[in-house]
Design a protein around this motif. Structure first.
Motif, PDB file in Angstrom:
ATOM      1  N   SER A   1       5.798   5.720   2.433  1.00 18.60           N
ATOM      2  CA  SER A   1       4.972   6.481   3.341  1.00 18.60           C
ATOM      3  C   SER A   1       4.269   7.984   3.148  1.00 18.60           C
ATOM      4  N   GLY A   2       4.590   8.298   1.615  1.00 14.13           N
ATOM      5  CA  GLY A   2       4.145   9.635   1.099  1.00 14.13           C
ATOM      6  C   GLY A   2       5.230  10.474   0.674  1.00 14.13           C
ATOM      7  N   GLY A   3       4.891  11.273  -0.358  1.00 18.77           N
ATOM      8  CA  GLY A   3       5.857  12.387  -0.923  1.00 18.77           C
ATOM      9  C   GLY A   3       6.345  13.256   0.257  1.00 18.77           C
TER      10      GLY A   3
ATOM     11  N   ASN B   1      -7.480   5.541  -6.835  1.00 16.17           N
ATOM     12  CA  ASN B   1      -6.342   4.825  -6.131  1.00 16.17           C
ATOM     13  C   ASN B   1      -5.535   5.678  -5.652  1.00 16.17           C
ATOM     14  N   SER B   2      -5.752   6.983  -5.277  1.00 18.53           N
ATOM     15  CA  SER B   2      -4.739   7.947  -4.592  1.00 18.53           C
ATOM     16  C   SER B   2      -3.633   8.174  -5.703  1.00 18.53           C
ATOM     17  N   SER B   3      -4.088   8.262  -7.109  1.00 19.02           N
ATOM     18  CA  SER B   3      -2.942   8.709  -8.037  1.00 19.02           C
ATOM     19  C   SER B   3      -1.805   7.498  -8.246  1.00 19.02           C
ATOM     20  N   SER B   4      -1.993   6.374  -7.717  1.00 17.36           N
ATOM     21  CA  SER B   4      -1.030   5.372  -7.907  1.00 17.36           C
ATOM     22  C   SER B   4      -0.755   5.230  -9.358  1.00 17.36           C
TER      23      SER B   4
ATOM     24  N   TRP C   1       0.852  -1.102   0.001  1.00 18.90           N
ATOM     25  CA  TRP C   1       0.048   0.031  -0.147  1.00 18.90           C
ATOM     26  C   TRP C   1       0.922   1.336   0.051  1.00 18.90           C
ATOM     27  N   LYS C   2       0.289   2.284  -0.428  1.00 16.65           N
ATOM     28  CA  LYS C   2       1.063   3.540  -0.140  1.00 16.65           C
ATOM     29  C   LYS C   2       0.173   4.648   0.609  1.00 16.65           C
ATOM     30  N   ALA C   3       0.836   5.380   1.330  1.00 15.70           N
ATOM     31  CA  ALA C   3       0.233   6.616   1.801  1.00 15.70           C
ATOM     32  C   ALA C   3       0.176   7.869   0.958  1.00 15.70           C
ATOM     33  N   GLY C   4      -1.053   8.499   0.962  1.00 21.85           N
ATOM     34  CA  GLY C   4      -1.051   9.688   0.277  1.00 21.85           C
ATOM     35  C   GLY C   4      -1.198  10.913   0.829  1.00 21.85           C
ATOM     36  N   LEU C   5      -0.677  12.181   0.485  1.00 25.42           N
ATOM     37  CA  LEU C   5      -1.007  13.388   0.985  1.00 25.42           C
ATOM     38  C   LEU C   5      -0.713  13.196   2.429  1.00 25.42           C
TER      39      LEU C   5
ATOM     40  N   SER D   1     -12.914  11.449  -5.114  1.00 28.84           N
ATOM     41  CA  SER D   1     -12.494  11.316  -6.587  1.00 28.84           C
ATOM     42  C   SER D   1     -10.830  10.893  -6.544  1.00 28.84           C
ATOM     43  N   VAL D   2     -10.074  11.249  -5.829  1.00 30.43           N
ATOM     44  CA  VAL D   2      -8.688  10.887  -5.816  1.00 30.43           C
ATOM     45  C   VAL D   2      -8.393   9.453  -5.077  1.00 30.43           C
ATOM     46  N   VAL D   3      -9.492   9.313  -4.030  1.00 32.20           N
ATOM     47  CA  VAL D   3      -9.429   7.881  -3.393  1.00 32.20           C
ATOM     48  C   VAL D   3      -9.744   6.784  -4.373  1.00 32.20           C
TER      49      VAL D   3
ATOM     50  N   VAL E   1       6.698  13.251 -10.304  1.00 31.19           N
ATOM     51  CA  VAL E   1       7.447  12.162  -9.256  1.00 31.19           C
ATOM     52  C   VAL E   1       7.456  12.745  -7.835  1.00 31.19           C
ATOM     53  N   GLU E   2       7.770  11.986  -7.279  1.00 30.80           N
ATOM     54  CA  GLU E   2       7.834  12.349  -5.503  1.00 30.80           C
ATOM     55  C   GLU E   2       8.637  11.257  -4.681  1.00 30.80           C
ATOM     56  N   CYS E   3       9.340  11.852  -3.810  1.00 28.92           N
ATOM     57  CA  CYS E   3      10.243  10.987  -3.224  1.00 28.92           C
ATOM     58  C   CYS E   3       9.929  10.549  -1.939  1.00 28.92           C
TER      59      CYS E   3
ATOM     60  N   GLY F   1      -6.573  18.035 -15.581  1.00 33.22           N
ATOM     61  CA  GLY F   1      -5.799  19.196 -14.969  1.00 33.22           C
ATOM     62  C   GLY F   1      -5.329  18.733 -13.529  1.00 33.22           C
ATOM     63  N   PHE F   2      -5.367  17.657 -13.284  1.00 33.97           N
ATOM     64  CA  PHE F   2      -4.998  16.925 -11.919  1.00 33.97           C
ATOM     65  C   PHE F   2      -5.795  17.810 -11.042  1.00 33.97           C
ATOM     66  N   GLN F   3      -7.116  18.014 -11.258  1.00 30.88           N
ATOM     67  CA  GLN F   3      -8.026  18.808 -10.447  1.00 30.88           C
ATOM     68  C   GLN F   3      -9.146  17.608  -9.782  1.00 30.88           C
ATOM     69  N   PHE F   4      -8.966  17.404  -8.432  1.00 32.51           N
ATOM     70  CA  PHE F   4      -9.895  16.371  -7.958  1.00 32.51           C
ATOM     71  C   PHE F   4     -10.211  16.912  -6.441  1.00 32.51           C
ATOM     72  N   ASP F   5     -11.098  16.190  -5.613  1.00 30.03           N
ATOM     73  CA  ASP F   5     -11.498  16.115  -4.265  1.00 30.03           C
ATOM     74  C   ASP F   5     -11.053  15.240  -3.819  1.00 30.03           C
TER      75      ASP F   5
ATOM     76  N   VAL G   1      10.748   6.373  -5.319  1.00 29.93           N
ATOM     77  CA  VAL G   1      10.405   7.217  -6.005  1.00 29.93           C
ATOM     78  C   VAL G   1       8.904   7.016  -6.534  1.00 29.93           C
ATOM     79  N   GLU G   2       7.962   7.504  -6.358  1.00 24.24           N
ATOM     80  CA  GLU G   2       6.530   7.224  -6.843  1.00 24.24           C
ATOM     81  C   GLU G   2       6.495   8.214  -7.964  1.00 24.24           C
ATOM     82  N   ILE G   3       5.883   7.487  -9.090  1.00 23.75           N
ATOM     83  CA  ILE G   3       5.256   8.435 -10.330  1.00 23.75           C
ATOM     84  C   ILE G   3       3.796   8.282 -10.192  1.00 23.75           C
TER      85      ILE G   3
HETATM   86  C1  OOG Z   1      -2.384  12.301  -4.620  1.00 26.65           C
HETATM   87  C2  OOG Z   1      -1.478  11.074  -4.225  1.00 26.65           C
HETATM   88  C3  OOG Z   1      -0.482  11.663  -3.126  1.00 26.65           C
HETATM   89  C4  OOG Z   1       1.570  11.313  -2.008  1.00 26.65           C
HETATM   90  O1  OOG Z   1       2.922  10.554  -1.704  1.00 26.65           O
HETATM   91  O2  OOG Z   1       1.185  12.243  -0.976  1.00 26.65           O
HETATM   92  C5  OOG Z   1       0.885  10.876  -2.739  1.00 26.65           C
HETATM   93  C6  OOG Z   1      -1.940  13.036  -5.545  1.00 26.65           C
HETATM   94  O3  OOG Z   1      -1.156  14.198  -5.387  1.00 26.65           O
HETATM   95  O4  OOG Z   1      -2.199  12.949  -6.664  1.00 26.65           O
HETATM   96  O5  OOG Z   1       0.809   9.873  -3.414  1.00 26.65           O
END
Ligand code: OOG
Ligand code: MG
Length: 271
Positions: A241-243, A169-172, A70-74, A164-166, A115-117, A157-161, A148-150
Motif C-alpha cells: 500500500s506504499g511507504g 516501474n515506480s522504483s520497484s 502490484w504496489k502503490a507508490g507515493l 519517468s518514475v512510472v 527501504v520502506e515499511c 541521483g534518484f532524480q525523476f519526474d 519492507v520494500e527495497i
Molecule cells: C517511488 C516509489 C515510491 C512508495 O512506497 O511510496 C514507493 C520512489 O520513491 O522511488 O514505492
C-alpha cells in the motif's frame, strides 16, 4: 473525455515506447543509472510512462516470469515530499523480486537501494472498476502482512519526474514480508505505529494513517489506476500500500528491522 482518460493520454509513438522500454530494462538488468526519460522526451505524459511500464511487464511475462501483484507508490506525504512528486503511482511486483526475511540481500544488482515499511494486502476476491472503496478492499482482503520494500530508482541521483518514475516501474526492486498475518477486522489498520531500525538505531517512525488516510484507501487507489490502464486486481493478489515514512538508504553491512504495531517485525541484512 474524462479527467482520468486525459491524464492517461499518450503522446509517444510505439517505436519510442519500445526504445524507452529497452532503456529501462537494460538499466534494471545491469543496475546502471540513466538520466530521467523526460530529458530526451520532454513531452512525455503519465500515460506514456505507463505505456513503458506495461510493455516491460508484458516482456517479462512473455519470458516466463510470474506476477504476484502490484504496489502503490507515493501514497504518503513523507514519500511525496522526499521525491518531489505529488501523484500516487502503481508498479507491478514479480515473484523474482521477493526475498525471504532474515536473509542477506545483495546490493550489487541495485543502483541506490532504499527501504520502506508498508502494510501489504493479500486478496481473496477480485477488485476492479473506477469507484473501488475502502470497504470493498477490506471485504476482498484475505489477510494483511507487514512488508519492507527495497526500492531502487534507476535514475541518476534518484532524480525523476512522474512519467519517468512510472516508466521505471515506480522504483520497484525487491520486497520482503514477515511478521504476523492478521485479519483486517481484528486490528485498526489506520493507526498502526511503525519504526524502522538500522544497525540497532531507530532511523524513522510513523503511523499507517499517513498512507492515504488508511492503507486500504491506497489499495482502492491502485484498483482505480489499474482500471484506467484497462487492468484489474485478481483474487490472490499481493498488494503493497506504499511507504509509511520516507525511504531509508542502505548499503552493504547494514542490518534493517521494521517493527509494526500488531503485525510483528520484518528484518534483513544487506551485503
Ligand atoms: C517511488 C516509489 C515510491 C512508495 O512506497 O511510496 C514507493 C520512489 O520513491 O522511488 O514505492
Ligand atoms: Mg514503496
Amino acid at each position: 473525455m474524462t479527467a482520468e482518460a486525459l491524464r492517461m493520454q499518450r503522446t509517444l509513438i510505439e517505436a519510442d515506447v519500445l526504445r524507452l522500454t529497452d532503456r529501462i530494462e537494460a538499466a534494471q538488468r545491469d543496475a546502471t543509472a540513466i538520466p530521467k526519460l523526460t530529458q530526451d522526451f520532454p513531452g512525455m505524459t503519465l500515460g506514456d510512462g505507463y505505456a513503458v511500464q506495461l510493455m516491460l511487464l508484458r516482456r517479462w511475462l512473455a519470458e516466463g516470469q510470474r506476477q504476484v501483484g502490484w504496489k502503490a507508490g507515493l501514497t504518503s506525504k513523507a514519500k511525496m515530499d522526499q521525491m518531489g512528486v505529488r501523484v500516487p503511482t502503481v508498479g507491478f511486483l514479480l515473484a523474482t523480486m521477493f526475498r525471504p526475511e532474515n536473509t542477506a540481500i545483495t546490493t550489487r544488482d541495485l543502483v541506490h537501494p532504499r527501504v520502506e515499511c508498508e502494510v501489504a494486502f493479500v486478496t481473496k476476491a477480485p477488485l476492479s472498476g473506477p469507484y473501488c472503496t475502502r470497504e470493498q478492499v477490506l471485504a476482498a482482503t484475505d489477510f494483511v502482512v507487514p512488508a519492507v520494500e527495497i526500492i531502487d530508482s534507476r535514475f541518476s541521483g534518484f532524480q525523476f519526474d512522474l512519467p519517468s518514475v512510472v516508466a521505471d516501474n515506480s522504483s520497484s526492486a525487491r520486497y520482503v514480508t514477515g511478521g504476523r498475518a492478521r485479519l483486517p477486522a481484528d486490528i485498526d489498520l489506520s493507526t498502526l505505529g511503525v519504526v524502522i531500525e538500522k544497525n540497532g538505531e531507530i532511523v524513522t517512525m510513523g503511523a499507517s494513517t499517513a498512507v492515504a488516510g488508511h492503507p486500504a484507501d491506497a489499495v482502492a487507489l491502485v484498483v482505480k489506476v489499474l482500471h484506467e490502464l484497462g487492468e484489474s486486481l485478481p483474487a490472490g493478489s499481493f498488494v503493497m500500500s506504499g511507504g509509511i515514512t520516507e525511504a531509508i538508504a542502505v548499503q552493504p553491512g547494514d542490518f534493517v528491522c521494521a517493527r509494526f504495531q500488531e503485525l510483528g517485525s520484518v528484518a534483513m541484512r544487506f551485503v
